[in-house]
Design a protein around this motif. Sequence first.
Motif, PDB file in Angstrom:
ATOM      1  N   UNK A  44       0.834  -1.201   0.000  1.00 59.14           N
ATOM      2  CA  UNK A  44       0.000   0.000   0.000  1.00 59.14           C
ATOM      3  C   UNK A  44       0.868   1.250   0.000  1.00 59.14           C
ATOM      4  N   UNK A  45       2.036   1.147   0.632  1.00 57.82           N
ATOM      5  CA  UNK A  45       3.023   2.228   0.636  1.00 57.82           C
ATOM      6  C   UNK A  45       4.393   1.597   0.411  1.00 57.82           C
ATOM      7  N   UNK A  46       5.184   2.206  -0.455  1.00 57.35           N
ATOM      8  CA  UNK A  46       6.529   1.724  -0.759  1.00 57.35           C
ATOM      9  C   UNK A  46       7.513   2.833  -0.415  1.00 57.35           C
ATOM     10  N   UNK A  47       8.497   2.520   0.410  1.00 53.63           N
ATOM     11  CA  UNK A  47       9.521   3.484   0.817  1.00 53.63           C
ATOM     12  C   UNK A  47      10.789   3.231   0.012  1.00 53.63           C
ATOM     13  N   UNK A  48      11.380   4.290  -0.538  1.00 49.12           N
ATOM     14  CA  UNK A  48      12.586   4.134  -1.352  1.00 49.12           C
ATOM     15  C   UNK A  48      13.624   5.180  -0.957  1.00 49.12           C
ATOM     16  N   UNK A  49      14.866   4.911  -1.323  1.00 47.40           N
ATOM     17  CA  UNK A  49      15.972   5.864  -1.102  1.00 47.40           C
ATOM     18  C   UNK A  49      17.237   5.249  -1.687  1.00 47.40           C
ATOM     19  N   UNK A  50      18.365   5.488  -1.022  1.00 50.73           N
ATOM     20  CA  UNK A  50      19.670   4.931  -1.348  1.00 50.73           C
ATOM     21  C   UNK A  50      19.976   4.938  -2.840  1.00 50.73           C
ATOM     22  N   UNK A  51      19.810   3.791  -3.516  1.00 49.46           N
ATOM     23  CA  UNK A  51      20.326   3.614  -4.863  1.00 49.46           C
ATOM     24  C   UNK A  51      19.681   4.426  -5.948  1.00 49.46           C
ATOM     25  N   UNK A  52      18.586   5.127  -5.680  1.00 46.27           N
ATOM     26  CA  UNK A  52      17.877   5.826  -6.743  1.00 46.27           C
ATOM     27  C   UNK A  52      18.697   6.961  -7.337  1.00 46.27           C
ATOM     28  N   UNK A  53      19.571   7.611  -6.565  1.00 49.16           N
ATOM     29  CA  UNK A  53      20.336   8.747  -7.071  1.00 49.16           C
ATOM     30  C   UNK A  53      21.790   8.456  -7.316  1.00 49.16           C
ATOM     31  N   UNK A  54      22.204   7.183  -7.168  1.00 46.45           N
ATOM     32  CA  UNK A  54      23.597   6.781  -7.358  1.00 46.45           C
ATOM     33  C   UNK A  54      24.567   7.689  -6.586  1.00 46.45           C
ATOM     34  N   UNK A  55      24.232   7.945  -5.332  1.00 45.02           N
ATOM     35  CA  UNK A  55      25.090   8.741  -4.475  1.00 45.02           C
ATOM     36  C   UNK A  55      24.563  10.122  -4.185  1.00 45.02           C
ATOM     37  N   UNK A  56      23.634  10.620  -4.985  1.00 46.59           N
ATOM     38  CA  UNK A  56      23.026  11.909  -4.695  1.00 46.59           C
ATOM     39  C   UNK A  56      21.845  11.695  -3.745  1.00 46.59           C
ATOM     40  N   UNK A  57      21.701  12.600  -2.802  1.00 46.45           N
ATOM     41  CA  UNK A  57      20.783  12.415  -1.683  1.00 46.45           C
ATOM     42  C   UNK A  57      19.329  12.488  -2.128  1.00 46.45           C
ATOM     43  N   UNK A  58      18.620  11.370  -1.952  1.00 44.23           N
ATOM     44  CA  UNK A  58      17.217  11.330  -2.340  1.00 44.23           C
ATOM     45  C   UNK A  58      16.533  10.137  -1.696  1.00 44.23           C
ATOM     46  N   UNK A  59      15.344  10.352  -1.203  1.00 47.78           N
ATOM     47  CA  UNK A  59      14.485   9.286  -0.700  1.00 47.78           C
ATOM     48  C   UNK A  59      13.043   9.666  -0.981  1.00 47.78           C
ATOM     49  N   UNK A  60      12.136   8.826  -0.526  1.00 47.25           N
ATOM     50  CA  UNK A  60      10.732   9.165  -0.720  1.00 47.25           C
ATOM     51  C   UNK A  60       9.833   7.975  -0.499  1.00 47.25           C
ATOM     52  N   UNK A  61       8.560   8.200  -0.749  1.00 46.78           N
ATOM     53  CA  UNK A  61       7.580   7.131  -0.643  1.00 46.78           C
ATOM     54  C   UNK A  61       6.529   7.317  -1.717  1.00 46.78           C
ATOM     55  N   UNK A  62       5.959   6.207  -2.119  1.00 45.69           N
ATOM     56  CA  UNK A  62       4.869   6.191  -3.082  1.00 45.69           C
ATOM     57  C   UNK A  62       3.802   5.283  -2.500  1.00 45.69           C
ATOM     58  N   UNK A  63       2.553   5.755  -2.530  1.00 49.59           N
ATOM     59  CA  UNK A  63       1.513   4.975  -1.880  1.00 49.59           C
ATOM     60  C   UNK A  63       0.136   5.260  -2.425  1.00 49.59           C
ATOM     61  N   UNK A  64      -0.818   4.493  -1.928  1.00 49.90           N
ATOM     62  CA  UNK A  64      -2.209   4.667  -2.320  1.00 49.90           C
ATOM     63  C   UNK A  64      -2.665   6.108  -2.091  1.00 49.90           C
ATOM     64  N   UNK A  65      -3.451   6.610  -3.020  1.00 47.38           N
ATOM     65  CA  UNK A  65      -3.892   8.002  -2.957  1.00 47.38           C
ATOM     66  C   UNK A  65      -4.623   8.313  -1.651  1.00 47.38           C
ATOM     67  N   UNK A  66      -5.482   7.405  -1.177  1.00 50.19           N
ATOM     68  CA  UNK A  66      -6.250   7.705   0.027  1.00 50.19           C
ATOM     69  C   UNK A  66      -5.347   7.814   1.254  1.00 50.19           C
ATOM     70  N   UNK A  67      -4.310   6.979   1.325  1.00 44.47           N
ATOM     71  CA  UNK A  67      -3.375   7.056   2.448  1.00 44.47           C
ATOM     72  C   UNK A  67      -2.512   8.307   2.344  1.00 44.47           C
ATOM     73  N   UNK A  68      -1.974   8.551   1.167  1.00 42.93           N
ATOM     74  CA  UNK A  68      -1.042   9.667   0.982  1.00 42.93           C
ATOM     75  C   UNK A  68      -1.741  11.026   1.058  1.00 42.93           C
ATOM     76  N   UNK A  69      -3.068  11.048   0.914  1.00 40.22           N
ATOM     77  CA  UNK A  69      -3.834  12.300   0.972  1.00 40.22           C
ATOM     78  C   UNK A  69      -4.446  12.549   2.341  1.00 40.22           C
ATOM     79  N   UNK A  70      -4.121  11.713   3.317  1.00 36.11           N
ATOM     80  CA  UNK A  70      -4.844  11.750   4.584  1.00 36.11           C
ATOM     81  C   UNK A  70      -4.376  12.848   5.538  1.00 36.11           C
ATOM     82  N   UNK A  71      -3.235  13.472   5.289  1.00 35.49           N
ATOM     83  CA  UNK A  71      -2.738  14.501   6.196  1.00 35.49           C
ATOM     84  C   UNK A  71      -3.541  15.791   6.030  1.00 35.49           C
ATOM     85  N   UNK A  72      -3.990  16.343   7.145  1.00 33.41           N
ATOM     86  CA  UNK A  72      -4.780  17.576   7.093  1.00 33.41           C
ATOM     87  C   UNK A  72      -3.894  18.811   6.985  1.00 33.41           C
TER      88      UNK A  72
END
Length: 417
Positions: free
Chosen positions: A254-282
Amino acid sequence: MVPWFPLYYEEPLEIVSGEGCTVTDADGASYLEFYAGIAVNTLGYKVPEVHEAVERQLRKGVVHTSTFYLIGRQVELAERIAALSGIPDPLVFFTCSGTEAVEAALLATTEYRQSSQIIALRYGYHGRSFGGLGVTGDRHWQGSGLSPVRVAHARGGERRRGGLSGLDDKAYVRACREDLEELVGTSTPERTAAMIVEPVQGIAGGIPLVPGQLAAYREVLDEYEIPLIVDEVQTGWGRTGKYWGYQWHQITPDVLVFAKGVGNGFTLGGLVGRRDIMSSLDAPSISSFGGNHLSTAAAVATLDYIAAHDLTTAARRLGAVLIDGLKESLDDEPCVSQVRGQGLLLGIEFSHPGTLKPFPEMAARVQQLCRENALLVGLGGTFGNCLRLSPPLTVQEDQVRLATRVIAASTRAARAD
C-alpha cells in the motif's frame, strides 16, 4: 564528531576517487568496492551519464528552489516511480533519506488509520529517527527503545533461532501467518495503523524473508484492512534481481519506501503509496531539500541507465554466481554458519564452530584481511558477526569471482591466526 559515529577498520579508510567498481584511498591504494556505500552507488563510481545530467543542471545555475516551486525533473521522476511501483493510483512524496521517508510513511499511515499501533518484524531496521528506531526490531540499533508509536514485532526471515527452528519453508510460513493472526486478534488495538517490512533484512545481515511469508502476511492484513508498508530502501532499483524486492512475493504494498540507490550517491528518498493514504494529512507539509534539482536529475539518469543496461537481470544472474561461489568456497569453513541473500544483497554469518553463537571478532578480522587483499566489504548483522555484500549492479563476472576468492582466502587466513 559524536562518539556513536563508527568507522570501519583498525586504520580508518578515506576514499578519494573511484571509477566503476574500483575506488582509491588517500594513500593511493586501490580496492574492489563490494559495499557500494551501503547499497547507494547502484551504478558504481564516475558514471558519465549521471555526472553529465548533474553538470547540465549545475550549468543552469539552479541547485535549489524549495518545493514551493515546480521542479520539472521532480514531476518526471514522480511519474516514473509511480508507474514502476505497481500501486494503483499512487501519489509520491520526496525526502532526503530513507530514514525521513520511513518517518513520512509512519506519519501518513498513523494519520490515515487514526492509530499509533505499528506491526514490524524482528531483525528489521528502518532508520535512525525516533519513529524509525521505534519500529526497528534489531536491539543493536535501538538504543533506549523509546518510541513515539506502539509497536508489536512479528517473525522476520531468521528461522534458525527460537521455537520455529527446523521447519521447512511451507511449515514456517504457516506458523508465521498463525502468529500474525494471533498477534492482530489478541495483542494489538482494533485499528492498527500499518505493518512495515523489508523483503531482505539488510542491516541484520542480508536475511531474505522466506518465500511465501510476505504473501501470507498480506492475507492477514487484508482481512483486518491494515496497510502494508514495504521498506525498499536497500532492496529497490533492481538489487534483488527484480525491480522491487516485494515482487519476489507476488504482492503489492500500500506504501513503498525508497531511497539509497535511486540517485547513485546523490541524496534522495521518498515514498509512493495509495492516494487515500497519501492524501490523509490535514496539515500542509514540505521538504525543503527533498527531490531538489540535482538529486532528481541524477535519479532520472540512474533509472535510464538501469533500464538501458537491464541491470535487474544482471543482478539476478551475478547474484547467483556470487552466492553459489561463496557457498562452495566457504562450505568447509567451520566458522561460517550461513551464506544468504538475494540478488546482489548478501550476508555471510560467522559463528563459533558447531553453534549459532555469534563470532563478531572473526567477522571483523575477515573484513580487515579483505581490505589488506584490496577488497572492501561491509560489516554488520544483529550481533555484529556478518560480512555484508552489496556491490554496484554494474559489477562484472570476473570481479565477482575475484571477490569470492579473496573472501575465501581471508576467511582461511583469519581462522589460522
